[in-house]
Design a protein around this motif. Structure first.
Motif, PDB file in Angstrom:
ATOM      1  N   ASP A  21      -4.890 -49.360 -18.899  1.00  0.00           N
ATOM      2  CA  ASP A  21      -5.775 -50.314 -18.230  1.00  0.00           C
ATOM      3  C   ASP A  21      -5.002 -51.151 -17.219  1.00  0.00           C
ATOM      4  O   ASP A  21      -5.475 -51.396 -16.111  1.00  0.00           O
ATOM      5  N   ARG A  24      -4.233 -49.172 -14.046  1.00  0.00           N
ATOM      6  CA  ARG A  24      -5.438 -48.977 -13.250  1.00  0.00           C
ATOM      7  C   ARG A  24      -5.864 -50.276 -12.570  1.00  0.00           C
ATOM      8  O   ARG A  24      -6.149 -50.302 -11.373  1.00  0.00           O
ATOM      9  N   LEU A  25      -5.868 -51.373 -13.315  1.00  0.00           N
ATOM     10  CA  LEU A  25      -6.359 -52.645 -12.786  1.00  0.00           C
ATOM     11  C   LEU A  25      -5.336 -53.369 -11.907  1.00  0.00           C
ATOM     12  O   LEU A  25      -5.708 -54.242 -11.122  1.00  0.00           O
ATOM     13  N   SER A  26      -4.072 -52.992 -12.010  1.00  0.00           N
ATOM     14  CA  SER A  26      -3.059 -53.642 -11.180  1.00  0.00           C
ATOM     15  C   SER A  26      -3.282 -53.353  -9.696  1.00  0.00           C
ATOM     16  O   SER A  26      -2.946 -54.172  -8.843  1.00  0.00           O
ATOM     17  N   TYR A  28      -6.201 -53.245  -8.264  1.00  0.00           N
ATOM     18  CA  TYR A  28      -7.220 -54.215  -7.873  1.00  0.00           C
ATOM     19  C   TYR A  28      -6.645 -55.631  -7.826  1.00  0.00           C
ATOM     20  O   TYR A  28      -6.986 -56.409  -6.938  1.00  0.00           O
ATOM     21  N   ALA A  29      -5.781 -55.957  -8.784  1.00  0.00           N
ATOM     22  CA  ALA A  29      -5.176 -57.293  -8.800  1.00  0.00           C
ATOM     23  C   ALA A  29      -4.328 -57.517  -7.550  1.00  0.00           C
ATOM     24  O   ALA A  29      -4.401 -58.582  -6.929  1.00  0.00           O
ATOM     25  N   ALA A  61      -5.536 -59.442 -13.290  1.00  0.00           N
ATOM     26  CA  ALA A  61      -5.739 -58.156 -13.970  1.00  0.00           C
ATOM     27  C   ALA A  61      -6.520 -58.362 -15.270  1.00  0.00           C
ATOM     28  O   ALA A  61      -7.446 -57.602 -15.569  1.00  0.00           O
ATOM     29  N   TYR A  64     -10.126 -58.975 -14.376  1.00  0.00           N
ATOM     30  CA  TYR A  64     -10.815 -57.719 -14.057  1.00  0.00           C
ATOM     31  C   TYR A  64     -11.227 -56.982 -15.328  1.00  0.00           C
ATOM     32  O   TYR A  64     -12.327 -56.457 -15.423  1.00  0.00           O
ATOM     33  N   LEU A  65     -10.338 -56.956 -16.321  1.00  0.00           N
ATOM     34  CA  LEU A  65     -10.662 -56.290 -17.586  1.00  0.00           C
ATOM     35  C   LEU A  65     -11.831 -57.000 -18.265  1.00  0.00           C
ATOM     36  O   LEU A  65     -12.770 -56.340 -18.752  1.00  0.00           O
ATOM     37  N   GLU A  68     -15.000 -56.078 -16.588  1.00  0.00           N
ATOM     38  CA  GLU A  68     -15.436 -54.732 -16.976  1.00  0.00           C
ATOM     39  C   GLU A  68     -16.126 -54.723 -18.333  1.00  0.00           C
ATOM     40  O   GLU A  68     -17.025 -53.939 -18.572  1.00  0.00           O
TER      41      GLU A  68
END
Length: 118
Positions: A21, A24-26, A28-29, A61, A64-65, A68
């Motif tokens: 996770d 993947r989210l880094s 976007y961060a 990050a 974002y999680l 989600e």
């Protein structure tokens, strides 16, 4: 572009999300911090400001999680391990507000969020 590795996330920031996770989210961060700082995290930063930027990266990050997952936790049972997340219209923060507050917590005093004329 500012990047943070998973070791920093777990060891310094004490984050709890799984590596997959985070990786993947880094993406976007990093993009989000570039947007709100007008790419100033790519500049040469003092050690203190760079540390704050890395922590902001981790906080974003995590936000974002949480986004989600549908927001905040509405209820949680400890022994039965049952967690219910807020969904739909509620008093919880908007997704964009959650992201900005995560970044502002660490970047607020640095001037990196300033959007005015220099």
């Amino acid at each position: 572009m500012l990047t943070v590795d998973y070791d920093f996330y777990c060891g310094v920031f004490h984050g709890k999300m799984p590596r997959e996770d985070f990786e993947r989210l880094s993406v976007y961060a990093a993009a989000y911090l570039d947007e709100v700082t007008m790419s100033r995290t790519a500049d040469t930063l003092t050690a203190d400001v760079e540390e704050r930027a890395k922590r902001a990266f981790c906080a974003v990050a995590d936000a974002y999680l949480l986004n989600e997952q549908g927001g905040g936790i509405a209820s949680e049972t400890n022994d039965g391990v049952s967690v219910t997340y807020v969904a739909g219209i509620s008093n919880s923060k908007t997704e964009s507000r959650r992201l900005y507050e995560a970044a502002a917590l660490f970047l607020g005093p640095t001037g990196l969020l300033y959007r005015g004329v220099r």
